[in-house]
Design a protein around this motif. Structure first.
Motif, PDB file in Angstrom:
ATOM      1  N   ALA A 149       0.847  -1.191   0.000  1.00 13.47           N
ATOM      2  CA  ALA A 149       0.000   0.000   0.000  1.00 13.47           C
ATOM      3  C   ALA A 149       0.882   1.241   0.000  1.00 13.47           C
ATOM      4  O   ALA A 149       2.094   1.167   0.191  1.00 13.47           O
ATOM      5  CB  ALA A 149      -0.936   0.002   1.211  1.00 13.47           C
TER       6      ALA A 149
ATOM      7  N   THR B 219      -2.623  -2.452  -3.397  1.00 15.40           N
ATOM      8  CA  THR B 219      -3.932  -1.924  -3.031  1.00 15.40           C
ATOM      9  C   THR B 219      -4.405  -0.932  -4.093  1.00 15.40           C
ATOM     10  O   THR B 219      -3.619  -0.412  -4.882  1.00 15.40           O
ATOM     11  CB  THR B 219      -3.892  -1.199  -1.675  1.00 15.40           C
TER      12      THR B 219
ATOM     13  N   GLY C   1      -6.448   1.246   1.697  1.00 14.42           N
ATOM     14  CA  GLY C   1      -5.749   0.160   2.367  1.00 14.42           C
ATOM     15  C   GLY C   1      -6.682  -0.580   3.294  1.00 14.42           C
ATOM     16  O   GLY C   1      -7.043  -1.719   3.068  1.00 14.42           O
TER      17      GLY C   1
ATOM     18  N   ASP D 178      -9.729  -1.621   1.465  1.00 11.71           N
ATOM     19  CA  ASP D 178      -9.482  -2.060   0.104  1.00 11.71           C
ATOM     20  C   ASP D 178      -9.821  -3.539  -0.052  1.00 11.71           C
ATOM     21  O   ASP D 178      -9.604  -4.344   0.861  1.00 11.71           O
ATOM     22  CB  ASP D 178      -8.004  -1.832  -0.225  1.00 11.71           C
TER      23      ASP D 178
ATOM     24  N   ASN E 212      -7.465  -6.187   0.971  1.00 11.47           N
ATOM     25  CA  ASN E 212      -7.238  -6.393   2.400  1.00 11.47           C
ATOM     26  C   ASN E 212      -8.059  -7.544   2.962  1.00 11.47           C
ATOM     27  O   ASN E 212      -7.985  -7.856   4.145  1.00 11.47           O
ATOM     28  CB  ASN E 212      -7.537  -5.105   3.178  1.00 11.47           C
TER      29      ASN E 212
ATOM     30  N   ILE F  64      -3.644  -2.211   6.355  1.00 13.63           N
ATOM     31  CA  ILE F  64      -3.321  -3.518   5.768  1.00 13.63           C
ATOM     32  C   ILE F  64      -2.475  -4.373   6.714  1.00 13.63           C
ATOM     33  O   ILE F  64      -2.291  -5.572   6.468  1.00 13.63           O
ATOM     34  CB  ILE F  64      -2.581  -3.396   4.417  1.00 13.63           C
TER      35      ILE F  64
END
Length: 433
Positions: free
Chosen positions: A46, A144, A148, A151, A154, A189
Motif C-alpha cells: 500500500a 492496493t 488500504g 481495500d 485487504n 493492511i
C-alpha cells in the motif's frame, strides 16, 4: 457466453466509485470461489506513491530467482489485462475471459439471492486471484487500490509481509485530509504478527505505522532516503549505494531516471531481506532482478527523447519536477500535460512552473466524464509564467505537435496515468521517426 470484448465492456460499466462493500463481502466471495488465496505466499503493498514500482521490483526479483510470480496492480495504462501479470507479462485475452466468467457467475448468484454485486475493483481483484490459482504461481504481489484498510485486497488474511510506500495527500475526500489520517488508512493492511516494511521519510506517517505495527505485535523495518547514496545518474538509469538494514551496503542499478526509484528499490530489497528465509535467494539474484525491472508510465522512455510519467498528486509532481530539473540543464524541455477535473490541478501547474522552464507547453484533454478543458489548463500555465503554450483537445494531435516542437530536446508527458496510457497506445499505433 461472453467474448473478451463483451467481458471488458461489462466490467467497465460497473460503477467505479460506488460505496465500497464490506471486506466481509469480499472475503465471502473469495471463499465461494474456493479460497484461491489459501496457502499462497502473498506480499501486500500500500501507499500513496511508488507502490506499483515496488511491486514491479519485487516481482522482477522473484522471477530472477526462478519463481513464478503473479502481480495484481492498477490502474492499467492501455489494456485492462495489464492488471494481471505473470512474471511481468500480462495475461492473455482467453485467460482474462475465463476468470471473468467465473466471477460473473458468482455475481449473478449473489444478486439472485439479494446480496451485493462486486464493485469494479472488487470484481477485478477476484478475477486476479482466480488467474493466479489457475497459473499456479509461487508468489502473489498485491497492490492496493485507493486506500488500504477498506481495500478489497485487504480481505487476504495471511500475507507474508506488508509494505507501505511513501505517503502524501491524495484522495483526501476518501482517505482523510491529513498525513496521519491517510497513514492510518494505509496502515490498515497490517496484520497481526506480519512483518511491516515502510518508507519512513515522513515522521508523522512513520509514527502512525510504527504504532499500528507495535499494537499488532509486528516487527517493523524502516527505510529512509538518507540510506541511499547516488553514485551515477545517466539517461539510462541510476547507480546507487543502499545501506540495507539486512544486507548491509549494497550497490544497485535501477533502469529508471527518477531519483525516487532509489527508495522504491530499497524498500523492495529490504522486503526480500525480511523474507530471505522464505525465498532463499542470494543478494546477487536480487540485484539482477532490480536491474532488469520494467514498469510502465513512471518516467518511462517510450521513444528516443520521449518520457511518460504518471505523476498526478502533490508528492508525484514534486518528484517529477526534481527529475526534469536535472535534465533541463542540458536539454530544452517540451511538456505535454493533462489532468482530470477532480485533481488539484491549479496547484500542480503552479508547482511545475515554479520549478521548471519549458521551451514549449502543450496541454490536451483526457476523454471521459472527468475531462478537464485544455483551454483552462493552458490559461493556468500562462498565468504561471509559461510563454509558449498550445491547447489541443485531441491527445493524438497534441502529441504530434509536442513531438514536432521537441526537436533536439526532451519531451515529457505528465499529469495523469490516463494520459500516459493514451499516449503510449497512440505511439504504439503511430510510428514516429
Amino acid at each position: 457466453m461472453f467474448t473478451y470484448e463483451e467481458a471488458v465492456a461489462y466490467i467497465e460499466n460497473i460503477p467505479k466509485f460506488t460505496t465500497k462493500n464490506k471486506l466481509e463481502h469480499t472475503r465471502k466471495c473469495l471463499d465461494l470461489l474456493g479460497s484461491p488465496d489459501k496457502d499462497k505466499k502473498i506480499i501486500h503493498v500500500a501507499g500513496t506513491n511508488g507502490k506499483g514500482s515496488v511491486c514491479a521490483f519485487l516481482s522482477s526479483m522473484l522471477e530472477q530467482g526462478g519463481f513464478r510470480c503473479g502481480l495484481f496492480t492498477s490502474p492499467h495504462l492501455v489494456k485492462i489485462n495489464e492488471r494481471f501479470q505473470i512474471n511481468e507479462v500480462m495475461i492473455s485475452d482467453e485467460r482474462f475471459t475465463e476468470a471473468f466468467l467465473e466471477v460473473k457467475n458468482l455475481a449473478d448468484r449473489l444478486v439472485e439471492e439479494g446480496d451485493y454485486h462486486p464493485t469494479y475493483f472488487e470484481f477485478l481483484f477476484l478475477m486476479g486471484m482466480i488467474v493466479f490459482r489457475q497459473e499456479n504461481v509461487d508468489y502473489i504481489i498485491l497492490e492496493t487500490g485507493l486506500g488500504g484498510r477498506l481495500d478489497a485486497t485487504n480481505s487476504v488474511t495471511k500475507p507474508l509481509a506488508c509494505v507501505i510506500t511513501s505517503i502524501s495527500l491524495d484522495h483526501v475526500e476518501y482517505l482523510g485530509d491529513t498525513i496521519e489520517k491517510i497513514a492510518g488508512e494505509k496502515a490498515g493492511i497490517i496484520k497481526k504478527g506480519v512483518p511491516v516494511i515502510f518508507d519512513g521519510n515522513r515522521e508523522e506517517a512513520a509514527a502512525v505505522i510504527k504504532a499500528r505495527a507495535e499494537e499488532l505485535g509486528c516487527l517493523w523495518y524502516e527505510v529512509k532516503e538518507e540510506q541511499q547514496n547516488m553514485l551515477d545518474y545517466t539517461p539510462e538509469g541510476i547507480r546507487f549505494l543502499s545501506a540495507s538494514g539486512i544486507y548491509g551496503d549494497t550497490e544497485l542499478f535501477v533502469p529508471f531516471i527518477a531519483r525516487y526509484q532509489m527508495m522504491n528499490a530499497a524498500l523492495a530489497l529490504e522486503t526480500m531481506g525480511v523474507l530471505r528465509m522464505v525465498h532463499g535467494l542470494q543478494k546477487e539474484a536480487l540485484k539482477a532482478g532490480i536491474r532488469s525491472t520494467r514498469w510502465q508510465g513512471r518516467m518511462e522512455t517510450i521513444l528516443p527523447g520521449v518520457i511518460v510519467d504518471g505523476a498526478h498528486n502533490e508528492d508525484g509532481i514534486a518528484r517529477f519536477v526534481e527529475t526534469v530539473s536535472y535534465f533541463q540543464k542540458d536539454y530544452p524541455i517540451t511538456l505535454l500535460f493533462s489532468t482530470v477535473a477532480d485533481k488539484e490541478f491549479p496547484d500542480m501547474i503552479k508547482r511545475i512552473c515554479e520549478g521548471l522552464d519549458f521551451a514549449n507547453v502543450i496541454v490536451t484533454e483526457i476523454w471521459g466524464s472527468r475531462k478537464q478543458s485544455s483551454r483552462e489548463l493552458a490559461e493556468l500555465f500562462r498565468l504561471n509564467g509559461c510563454e509558449t503554450v498550445f491547447a489541443e483537445p485531441d491527445a493524438g494531435k497534441a502529441f504530434d505537435l509536442a513531438y514536432k516542437k521537441k526537436k533536439d530536446g526532451l519531451l515529457f508527458v505528465a499529469g495523469s496515468l490516463y494520459l500516459a496510457g493514451e499516449i503510449k497506445d497512440y505511439v504504439r499505433r503511430n510510428v514516429h521517426d
